[in-house]
Design an enzyme around this catalytic site. Structure first.
Site, short mmCIF file in Angstrom:
data_model
loop_
_atom_site.label_atom_id
_atom_site.label_comp_id
_atom_site.label_asym_id
_atom_site.label_seq_id
_atom_site.Cartn_x
_atom_site.Cartn_y
_atom_site.Cartn_z
N THR A 1 29.89 8.47 100.07
CA THR A 1 29.30 7.72 98.97
C THR A 1 28.88 6.32 99.40
O THR A 1 27.75 5.90 99.15
CB THR A 1 30.35 7.60 97.83
OG1 THR A 1 30.58 8.91 97.32
CG2 THR A 1 29.86 6.68 96.73
N TYR B 1 16.26 5.09 100.59
CA TYR B 1 17.05 6.11 99.89
C TYR B 1 16.17 7.07 99.06
O TYR B 1 16.69 7.89 98.31
CB TYR B 1 18.05 5.46 98.92
CG TYR B 1 19.13 4.59 99.53
CD1 TYR B 1 19.25 4.42 100.91
CD2 TYR B 1 20.05 3.95 98.71
CE1 TYR B 1 20.24 3.62 101.45
CE2 TYR B 1 21.06 3.15 99.25
CZ TYR B 1 21.15 2.97 100.62
OH TYR B 1 22.14 2.20 101.15
N ARG C 1 28.36 46.76 78.56
CA ARG C 1 29.81 46.88 78.44
C ARG C 1 30.19 47.10 76.98
O ARG C 1 29.81 46.31 76.10
CB ARG C 1 30.46 45.59 78.93
CG ARG C 1 31.96 45.60 78.94
CD ARG C 1 32.47 46.48 80.03
NE ARG C 1 33.87 46.32 80.31
CZ ARG C 1 34.49 47.05 81.23
NH1 ARG C 1 33.83 47.97 81.92
NH2 ARG C 1 35.77 46.87 81.45
N ARG D 1 30.00 31.91 73.97
CA ARG D 1 30.18 31.57 75.39
C ARG D 1 28.87 31.61 76.15
O ARG D 1 28.65 30.80 77.04
CB ARG D 1 31.07 32.65 76.02
CG ARG D 1 32.48 32.30 76.13
CD ARG D 1 33.20 33.49 76.76
NE ARG D 1 34.43 33.04 77.32
CZ ARG D 1 35.31 33.83 77.91
NH1 ARG D 1 35.07 35.11 78.02
NH2 ARG D 1 36.42 33.35 78.39
N GLN E 1 31.74 30.09 82.77
CA GLN E 1 31.84 30.77 81.47
C GLN E 1 31.23 32.17 81.58
O GLN E 1 31.76 33.13 81.05
CB GLN E 1 31.10 29.98 80.38
CG GLN E 1 31.93 28.91 79.72
CD GLN E 1 33.19 29.46 79.07
OE1 GLN E 1 33.25 30.60 78.62
NE2 GLN E 1 34.23 28.64 79.04
N GLY F 1 36.94 41.45 84.27
CA GLY F 1 37.33 41.72 85.66
C GLY F 1 36.13 41.86 86.59
O GLY F 1 36.15 41.35 87.71
N GLU G 1 24.36 15.04 97.66
CA GLU G 1 23.28 14.17 97.20
C GLU G 1 23.77 13.14 96.18
O GLU G 1 23.06 12.78 95.24
CB GLU G 1 22.18 15.05 96.59
CG GLU G 1 20.80 14.62 96.96
CD GLU G 1 20.59 14.41 98.44
OE1 GLU G 1 20.64 15.40 99.19
OE2 GLU G 1 20.37 13.28 98.85
#
Ligand SMILES: CCCCCCCCCCCCCCCCCCCCCCC/C=C/C(=O)SCCNC(=O)CCNC(=O)[C@H](O)C(C)(C)COP(=O)(O)OP(=O)(O)OC[C@H]1O[C@@H](n2cnc3c(N)ncnc32)[C@H](O)[C@@H]1OP(=O)(O)O
Ligand SMILES: Cc1cc2nc3c(=O)[nH]c(=O)nc-3n(C[C@H](O)[C@H](O)[C@H](O)COP(=O)(O)OP(=O)(O)OC[C@H]3O[C@@H](n4cnc5c(N)ncnc54)[C@H](O)[C@@H]3O)c2cc1C
Length: 679
Positions: A160, A290, A322, A345, A406, A413, A436
């Site tokens: 950094t 930079y 599923r 979700r 998530q 599984g 970065e």
């Protein structure tokens, strides 16, 4: 009214459950895809390029890369990178960066390749830092791949804090050479992508010392391996840093210099110069060196939309294949996407992927504009760009990493298996939180910018005309949030204004806390550290405003009515979900009340229900093909189970019914135990 199926992709072999989903689309997926990728022509080109890759088996992996060890991965991806370049002239318009990027991704996959940093950092670093003569010498060779270059900045002891990099470049006016040196172990260059084994040149950031004075880190362009033998040059020690969390097809490297001499003109001299007698000429702006970092930070925002979009595609498609459990007893097992929790979700991840897509385009356009201005000597917008790119990069990478996780959790599984493709996407994307510019550090950079705006607000107004995305800081808020009043399904101005209120308030709050500490006698720097957490909140809040404003503009500009309607649903979800995320900050000064937060939460659930039937078609519109997704769960045809079995059978372990070492260990253990029990 039943929706007309406008999807162009259904084919006979598709799983009926995914076909059923596609039939529900309320919009044309190609039109949506064209909105995301630019135009119908660009979309068509993507598909032509993908077809080209499918039709050339030499561009494919001999077997799933998940089963390869690191050396096999490196060799496989290096072989394919060469073919990518050889085939490019036939397959793509090489003047179009996006075609090159897509073609390359389809061939090399997501775990890195030997030209990653050459293309994404070394060439931009040359363009931003080399003077005309140096560009004439090196750029054509770089583009022609006469060498492979990388970008070596980070060291074992410092990443950094560039001001404390330890590698030195000391000018010797007698020989007109630089002496590169690694004075300590912690000065070892560490991390540069492709430096480990592939690159033979590199941009090196080193402390420039001339006439005994240190002028700080500057870029040099250095040959580190022999062009013929590829052996490290005498005075340079090189190696690979070993396996990592992800990106293991990339040979990140280490490097030490032992008083290694290089000519004066290897210093990149577009911005600062050192004359033959050792006189130092400073750049117009101290941070011009930079700029290539700002380029990658801007590009990474778009890259995150790609990763999050891919993860969401996999999880959404799998969630309609599923079936698990029943909602109504004895009514049969439901698709898991029918559970409200599964929608909650996953579908916000689609909305965030779209938001990052538009923000990524915005950031790169802003970068190009500012670099063009800089080339004319105008540095005015550099600070704005640095602040925005820092905030967007930090928030997009962080939320992408969380979002992919998530998606993985939501696949149960099977999400834990590499067959899902999700761990690989996560391991690559999460690197973006660190490389970065570490995210927290970047948010604190944005805070420096906000601190200046706070001082201006306190002293009566902006010194210069504020940018489109910061002018809100100088306005005054309504007394109370208008969330939930003036409800319209397409205008979220009152919600965005509430986000603006939060960002302004948090900025002024952090500023007044800082002022109080300083007034109590605390030193400025200590007081800044003591207020860093409130400043981080302000930076996140400011970035939220930018993301929602950019998203809202993109939706407004959309011309296809049906696509616009879906985008309006997505932005509604995005915005009200964000209200939930910053509920405490809306409530803590009484700007909003509990009813308004409750209203926003209801809006989320309402729009999730509306988006549910379109979910598969929206992710289809991201237009990722199966090669790109590299996921058994996310297959376009939905044939998950038989392919999971086929994938597992291809595991090298399954070449043996009995492992060659079995009888030496477990076999012997059981045998011995049986013998003992007989005694
Ligand atoms: C859903 C639909 C699907 C659509 C999909 C669409 C897909 C699109 C795809 C697009 C893809 C594009 C392709 C992209 C491919 C990307 C591939 C990426 C692959 C991975 C590559 C990884 C490579 C990694 C490389 C590296 O990591 S290189 C090393 C990077 N290192 C750092 O970043 C170090 C971080 N540190 C710093 O930057 C700085 O030192 C610091 C900013 C932390 C502090 O600097 P310093 O100490 O010098 O300064 P101060 O804090 O004191 O500040 C002084 C003032 O200077 C200003 N400042 C600082 N930096 C800059 C800058 N860069 N520019 C301008 N100004 C700067 C400060 O703001 C201070 O100013 P002030 O004093 O006025 O406040
Ligand atoms: C996948 C990957 C690829 C990379 N590729 C390259 C490459 O090609 N070339 C290259 O040169 N480098 C590369 N890097 C290195 C990368 O740029 C650095 O790791 C990054 O800049 C962070 O620096 P650091 O590792 O020193 O972390 P540190 O700075 O040590 O950070 C550690 C912790 O300290 C905190 N911290 C540090 N400074 C401050 C501060 N001032 N205020 C508050 N908190 C602070 C951070 O927030 C973080 O929590 C790569 C890294 C990764 C992971």
């Amino acid at each position: 009214m039943p929706h007309q199926n406008l999807n162009t992709y259904i084919c006979a072999g598709d799983h009926p459950d995914i076909t059923e989903e596609r039939k529900k689309a309320t919009f044309n997926t190609d039109n949506f895809a064209a909105t995301l990728w630019g135009t119908h022509e660009k979309l068509e080109r993507r598909r032509e390029i993908a077809k080209y890759v499918e039709e050339h088996p030499e561009l494919h992996d001999p077997y799933p890369t998940e089963f390869m060890d690191r050396q096999e991965s490196l060799e496989n991806v290096t072989r394919k990178t060469l073919l990518w370049m050889e085939h490019a002239e036939n397959a793509i318009d090489i003047s179009k960066q996006e075609e090159g990027f897509y073609f390359g991704t389809l061939i090399t996959g997501s775990q890195g390749h030997p030209l990653s940093i050459h293309l994404i950092m070394a060439i931009p670093a040359l363009m931003n830092n080399a003077d005309e003569e140096q560009l004439d010498e090196w750029l054509p060779k770089a583009i022609n791949r006469e060498f492979v270059a990388t970008y070596s900045q980070t060291e074992l002891g410092h990443g950094t804090n560039l001001s404390k990099l330890e590698t030195t470049a000391t000018y010797d006016p007698k020989t007109e050479e630089w002496i590169l040196d690694t004075p300590t172990v912690t000065a070892t260059k560490w991390w540069p992508g492709n430096l480990g084994k592939s690159a033979n040149y590199t941009v090196v950031m080193a402390q420039l010392i001339t006439h005994g004075k240190n002028y700080g880190a500057h870029p040099f362009f250095v040959q580190v391996r022999d062009e013929k033998t590829h052996q490290p040059l005498p005075g340079v020690i090189l190696g690979d840093i070993g396996p990592k969390f992800g990106m293991n097809a990339n040979d990140n490297g280490f490097m030490q210099f032992k008083k290694f001499r290089i000519p004066r003109r290897t210093m990149l001299m577009k911005n600062a110069q050192v004359l033959p007698d050792g006189t130092y000429k400073p750049p117009l702006h101290p941070k011009l060196g930079y700029s290539s970092m700002i380029f990658v930070r801007s590009a990474v925002v778009g890259l995150m939309s790609l990763y999050l979009g891919q993860a969401a595609t996999i999880a959404i498609r799998y969630s309609v294949i599923r079936r698990q459990g029943e909602i109504m007893p004895n009514a049969g097992e439901v698709k898991i996407l029918d559970y409200q929790t599964q929608q909650y979700r996953l579908i916000p991840q689609i909305a965030r992927a779209a938001a990052f897509r538009f923000a990524g385009i915005f950031a790169l356009e802003m970068y190009n504009t500012v670099i063009h201005e800089i080339s004319k000597g105008n540095m005015d917008a550099l600070a704005d760009l640095h602040a925005l790119a820092s905030g967007l990069k930090a928030v997009a990478t962080f939320q992408t990493a969380l979002g992919i996780e998530q998606c993985r959790f939501a696949c149960g599984g099977h999400g834990y298996s590499l067959a899902s493709g999700l761990p690989q996407i996560y391991s690559v994307a999460v690197g973006g939180c660190t490389y970065e510019g570490e995210n927290m550090v970047l948010l604190l950079q944005l805070a420096r910018y906000l601190r200046k705006r706070a001082i201006e607000i306190k002293s009566g107004g902006p010194k210069e005309k504020p940018t489109e995305l910061s002018e809100y800081l100088f306005k005054t808020s309504a007394k109370h949030s208008l969330i939930g009043t003036n409800v319209s399904s397409t205008n979220f101005e009152h919600v965005i204004e509430s986000f603006e209120h939060v960002a302004r308030r948090l900025t002024l709050f952090a500023h007044s806390k800082l002022e109080k500490l300083e007034q109590s006698g605390m030193e400025h720097e200590i007081a800044i550290n003591q207020t860093a957490v409130p400043w981080r909140r302000a930076s996140h809040a400011h970035t939220r405003v930018a993301l929602t404003r950019i998203f809202a503009h993109a939706v407004q500009r959309t011309t296809d009515i049906a696509v616009k309607e879906v985008l309006q649903d997505l932005i509604k979800l995005y915005i009200y979900y964000e209200v939930g995320e910053c509920a405490a900050e809306l409530l803590e000064d009484g700007f909003a009340d509990g009813h308004q937060i409750e209203f926003a939460k209801d809006q989320v659930l309402e729009v999730l229900e509306k988006l549910r039937p379109n979910a598969v078609s929206i992710v289809d519109s991201f237009d990722f093909n199966d090669r790109e997704l590299n996921s058994v769960l996310g297959r376009r045809d939905g044939n998950v189970y038989e392919n999971l079995l086929a994938w597992a059978k291809s595991s090298p372990l399954n070449k043996h019914d009995v492992m060659p070492f079995h009888h030496k260990y477990l076999g012997k253990m059981m045998e011995d135990a049986r013998e003992q029990s007989k005694m």
